[in-house]
Enzyme design. Sequence first.
Site, PDB file in Angstrom:
ATOM      1  N   HIS A   1      36.166   4.875   2.325  1.00 32.68           N
ATOM      2  CA  HIS A   1      35.947   3.481   2.782  1.00 32.68           C
ATOM      3  C   HIS A   1      37.098   2.619   2.244  1.00 32.68           C
ATOM      4  O   HIS A   1      38.252   2.979   2.424  1.00 32.68           O
ATOM      5  CB  HIS A   1      34.556   3.054   2.297  1.00 32.68           C
ATOM      6  CG  HIS A   1      34.023   1.761   2.846  1.00 32.68           C
ATOM      7  ND1 HIS A   1      34.559   1.084   3.897  1.00 32.68           N
ATOM      8  CD2 HIS A   1      32.956   1.006   2.451  1.00 32.68           C
ATOM      9  CE1 HIS A   1      33.863  -0.013   4.141  1.00 32.68           C
ATOM     10  NE2 HIS A   1      32.876  -0.093   3.276  1.00 32.68           N
TER      11      HIS A   1
ATOM     12  N   HIS B   1      38.212   6.762  12.179  1.00 30.66           N
ATOM     13  CA  HIS B   1      37.222   5.695  11.998  1.00 30.66           C
ATOM     14  C   HIS B   1      35.937   6.118  12.702  1.00 30.66           C
ATOM     15  O   HIS B   1      35.989   6.744  13.762  1.00 30.66           O
ATOM     16  CB  HIS B   1      37.728   4.378  12.602  1.00 30.66           C
ATOM     17  CG  HIS B   1      37.010   3.189  12.075  1.00 30.66           C
ATOM     18  ND1 HIS B   1      35.790   2.773  12.572  1.00 30.66           N
ATOM     19  CD2 HIS B   1      37.310   2.335  11.057  1.00 30.66           C
ATOM     20  CE1 HIS B   1      35.388   1.711  11.891  1.00 30.66           C
ATOM     21  NE2 HIS B   1      36.279   1.429  10.969  1.00 30.66           N
TER      22      HIS B   1
ATOM     23  N   ASP C   1      43.261   0.521   6.649  1.00 28.63           N
ATOM     24  CA  ASP C   1      43.797   0.850   5.317  1.00 28.63           C
ATOM     25  C   ASP C   1      45.193   1.460   5.365  1.00 28.63           C
ATOM     26  O   ASP C   1      45.793   1.692   4.318  1.00 28.63           O
ATOM     27  CB  ASP C   1      42.838   1.825   4.614  1.00 28.63           C
ATOM     28  CG  ASP C   1      41.541   1.133   4.245  1.00 28.63           C
ATOM     29  OD1 ASP C   1      40.466   1.636   4.623  1.00 28.63           O
ATOM     30  OD2 ASP C   1      41.614   0.070   3.613  1.00 28.63           O
TER      31      ASP C   1
HETATM   32  C1  SDX Z   1      37.190   1.690   6.334  1.00 27.36           C
HETATM   33  O1  SDX Z   1      32.977   1.583   8.941  1.00 27.36           O
HETATM   34  C2  SDX Z   1      33.884   0.666   8.845  1.00 27.36           C
HETATM   35  O2  SDX Z   1      33.946  -0.262   9.615  1.00 27.36           O
HETATM   36  C3  SDX Z   1      34.844   0.821   7.673  1.00 27.36           C
HETATM   37  C4  SDX Z   1      36.019  -0.141   7.639  1.00 27.36           C
HETATM   38  C5  SDX Z   1      35.581  -1.558   7.362  1.00 27.36           C
HETATM   39  O3  SDX Z   1      36.317  -2.481   7.716  1.00 27.36           O
HETATM   40  O4  SDX Z   1      34.540  -1.739   6.690  1.00 27.36           O
HETATM   41  O5  SDX Z   1      36.731  -0.077   8.852  1.00 27.36           O
HETATM   42  C6  SDX Z   1      36.983   0.220   6.512  1.00 27.36           C
HETATM   43  O6  SDX Z   1      36.482   2.276   5.575  1.00 27.36           O
HETATM   44  C7  SDX Z   1      38.241   2.382   7.151  1.00 27.36           C
HETATM   45  C8  SDX Z   1      38.249   3.932   6.925  1.00 27.36           C
HETATM   46  C9  SDX Z   1      39.030   4.232   5.640  1.00 27.36           C
HETATM   47  N1  SDX Z   1      38.887   5.668   5.299  1.00 27.36           N
HETATM   48  C10 SDX Z   1      39.909   6.530   5.487  1.00 27.36           C
HETATM   49  O7  SDX Z   1      41.020   6.221   5.937  1.00 27.36           O
HETATM   50  C11 SDX Z   1      39.598   7.946   5.011  1.00 27.36           C
HETATM   51  C12 SDX Z   1      40.084   8.964   6.071  1.00 27.36           C
HETATM   52  N2  SDX Z   1      39.202   8.839   7.228  1.00 27.36           N
HETATM   53  C13 SDX Z   1      38.166   9.807   7.396  1.00 27.36           C
HETATM   54  O8  SDX Z   1      37.587  10.243   6.208  1.00 27.36           O
HETATM   55  C14 SDX Z   1      37.194   9.437   8.512  1.00 27.36           C
HETATM   56  O9  SDX Z   1      37.936   9.112   9.603  1.00 27.36           O
HETATM   57  C15 SDX Z   1      36.168   8.350   8.286  1.00 27.36           C
HETATM   58  C16 SDX Z   1      35.388   8.547   7.029  1.00 27.36           C
HETATM   59  C17 SDX Z   1      36.807   7.017   8.256  1.00 27.36           C
HETATM   60  C18 SDX Z   1      35.205   8.396   9.471  1.00 27.36           C
HETATM   61  O10 SDX Z   1      34.578   9.608   9.365  1.00 27.36           O
HETATM   62  P1  SDX Z   1      33.530  10.137  10.454  1.00 27.36           P
HETATM   63  O11 SDX Z   1      33.277   9.142  11.518  1.00 27.36           O
HETATM   64  O12 SDX Z   1      32.363  10.677   9.719  1.00 27.36           O
HETATM   65  O13 SDX Z   1      34.350  11.274  11.181  1.00 27.36           O
HETATM   66  P2  SDX Z   1      34.243  12.814  10.798  1.00 27.36           P
HETATM   67  O14 SDX Z   1      34.564  12.980   9.344  1.00 27.36           O
HETATM   68  O15 SDX Z   1      32.955  13.313  11.307  1.00 27.36           O
HETATM   69  O16 SDX Z   1      35.481  13.431  11.620  1.00 27.36           O
HETATM   70  C19 SDX Z   1      35.352  13.662  13.046  1.00 27.36           C
HETATM   71  C20 SDX Z   1      36.520  14.579  13.393  1.00 27.36           C
HETATM   72  C21 SDX Z   1      36.616  15.800  12.457  1.00 27.36           C
HETATM   73  O17 SDX Z   1      37.270  16.825  13.158  1.00 27.36           O
HETATM   74  P3  SDX Z   1      36.330  18.073  13.708  1.00 27.36           P
HETATM   75  O18 SDX Z   1      35.647  18.661  12.485  1.00 27.36           O
HETATM   76  O19 SDX Z   1      35.372  17.445  14.704  1.00 27.36           O
HETATM   77  O20 SDX Z   1      37.346  18.989  14.327  1.00 27.36           O
HETATM   78  O21 SDX Z   1      37.758  13.867  13.213  1.00 27.36           O
HETATM   79  C22 SDX Z   1      38.519  14.453  12.187  1.00 27.36           C
HETATM   80  C23 SDX Z   1      37.559  15.329  11.387  1.00 27.36           C
HETATM   81  O22 SDX Z   1      38.261  16.387  10.764  1.00 27.36           O
HETATM   82  N3  SDX Z   1      39.049  13.390  11.333  1.00 27.36           N
HETATM   83  C24 SDX Z   1      40.197  13.438  10.681  1.00 27.36           C
HETATM   84  C25 SDX Z   1      40.312  12.221  10.010  1.00 27.36           C
HETATM   85  N4  SDX Z   1      39.219  11.478  10.265  1.00 27.36           N
HETATM   86  C26 SDX Z   1      38.436  12.205  11.087  1.00 27.36           C
HETATM   87  N5  SDX Z   1      41.143  14.412  10.604  1.00 27.36           N
HETATM   88  C27 SDX Z   1      42.222  14.121   9.831  1.00 27.36           C
HETATM   89  N6  SDX Z   1      42.395  12.976   9.153  1.00 27.36           N
HETATM   90  C28 SDX Z   1      41.463  12.012   9.221  1.00 27.36           C
HETATM   91  N7  SDX Z   1      41.637  10.874   8.536  1.00 27.36           N
END
Ligand code: SDX
Length: 467
Positions: A307, A346, A402
């Site tokens: 997050h 996201h 971010d």
């Molecule tokens: C914020 O919710 C909000 O609004 C949050 C926010 C706010 O303003 O409050 O926008 C702020 O928290 C932004 C996010 C910051 N976090 C990161 O940058 C951390 C990296 N991101 C990931 O951990 C992820 O994208 C999340 C946590 C943000 C979202 O996760 P989800 O929706 O649970 O997605 P998931 O983990 O289920 O992934 C779905 C697919 C997967 O691939 P498959 O297994 O289906 O093949 O997408 C891939 C994931 O591997 N994936 C990524 C990825 N994010 C998702 N692959 C590589 N790098 C990534 N960052």
Amino acid sequence: MHEETKDITEIILKATALAREETNAEPEPEITKDVKWPIECTLGPGLEGAIVGETNVGYVNGSKGWLVYRGYDIFDLCAYSTFEEVSYLLLHGRMPTSQQLQVFKSKLHHYQHLNKTLRLLMGFQVEDMNAMAALRMGTNLMRQEFTYHDTEAGRPCTDDAISSDEDSIAMETKPTGEEHAVYEMKPQCGSTSSVIKHDLQDASGLEACYHLIAGVSTITAAISRIRSKRMPKEPHPDLSFAGNFLYMLTGNVPTPVEERVMDVALILHADHGMNASTFAAMVVASTLSDIYFSVGSGIAALNGPLHGGANEQVVRTLYDIGNEKKVKKWVKKAVSEKKKISGFGHRVYKAYDPRARILGPLAELLVRDNKDIEPVYRVAAALEKEVLASFGKEKKIFPNVDFYSGIVYSCLNVPPEIFTPIFAVSRVAGWTSRVLEYLQNNRIFRPRAIYTGEFNKKYSPIDERVD
Ligand code: SDX
């Protein structure tokens, strides 16, 4: 707007046009107005898809890449508004008149003076603490005079405790002949049914929200200065909220460009639907705990690297990669290890995060005058390109808020461990607005989990158990 900040407005208007062009083809959202509870929704683990209530505070459209605060488009707010106006809008549901804004600004300015809280804060090893842990503690120290939980009845009577200086907090120690003063507590003075002096009418008074929006900025700036062995700075009487935050942080009056960039960054981070930290704040508020505890839980949730903590992780990743020539190989390895790359992806946005659309070009603008940070920006730009080319476009994984914010803050002389606290400085506006709104029609949050465990297990005494 200051003459020198025209470039920033230009950047925002260009980002707006690009966003519209790239997502126009996406289907128009079905905006539901009247909701008849109970409603059906498809749920995934982690409450994915769950709908917790109705709101007027803000709207995020993941496919169009829209972000709306109380009906105003985020691009317009960044181009023309200020963080003070936006905080007022989120809290009160309408834009302030100039008179209302003046009163709001003077309240924020008044509440940015937190000398007693800072004195208490400096009694802790802030320099050795996680900055978000120190910030959460600071919000707890702020609440002493502002909530009914700390009534006179509950507080030890320290009026006449013997103490060596009026700052110390009375404590009990065994009389073992220490050379310094021994503190002793007098028997409880005053009747326990004393009248509650500072109780809020409920757990969510507006004044406490103003106090927190202002106070979190002061405490964040103070934490940063204490960690770098400097004393906290008093707020400057003539600066805007964003300008004052930078002044309290760095000790220097920011340039018009620095002030405007921070102002836009604070607007961008203020609210974002039912994200984890906002939901955490609302869950705590739904028990009728008070707004200080709610904001404290928002800070705790925001800290996580999935997050708000991602902004600090991004900059560490960019330094780890080292230079743009190593990006391709780094991404290949990350994909093979199924690594989640910080700053990308996201839960809601399956289009480019509108906030990154503005923070990216602002980072590019600022590195022109910050040559030492320019190589990091080049790595970021190369990483974005490589991620989008290798899997991002296909899996709809784009840079999120971010990804570039840490580069922007680095150019404003903010240390990396203060990046996430800055997210909190802004998001307090969203947390408090959503808590205020939810409490108008409160229902304690109590979801369920599917039990997949066993039943009818027979208890056996410990000496009959084998591993
Ligand atoms: C914020 O919710 C909000 O609004 C949050 C926010 C706010 O303003 O409050 O926008 C702020 O928290 C932004 C996010 C910051 N976090 C990161 O940058 C951390 C990296 N991101 C990931 O951990 C992820 O994208 C999340 C946590 C943000 C979202 O996760 P989800 O929706 O649970 O997605 P998931 O983990 O289920 O992934 C779905 C697919 C997967 O691939 P498959 O297994 O289906 O093949 O997408 C891939 C994931 O591997 N994936 C990524 C990825 N994010 C998702 N692959 C590589 N790098 C990534 N960052």
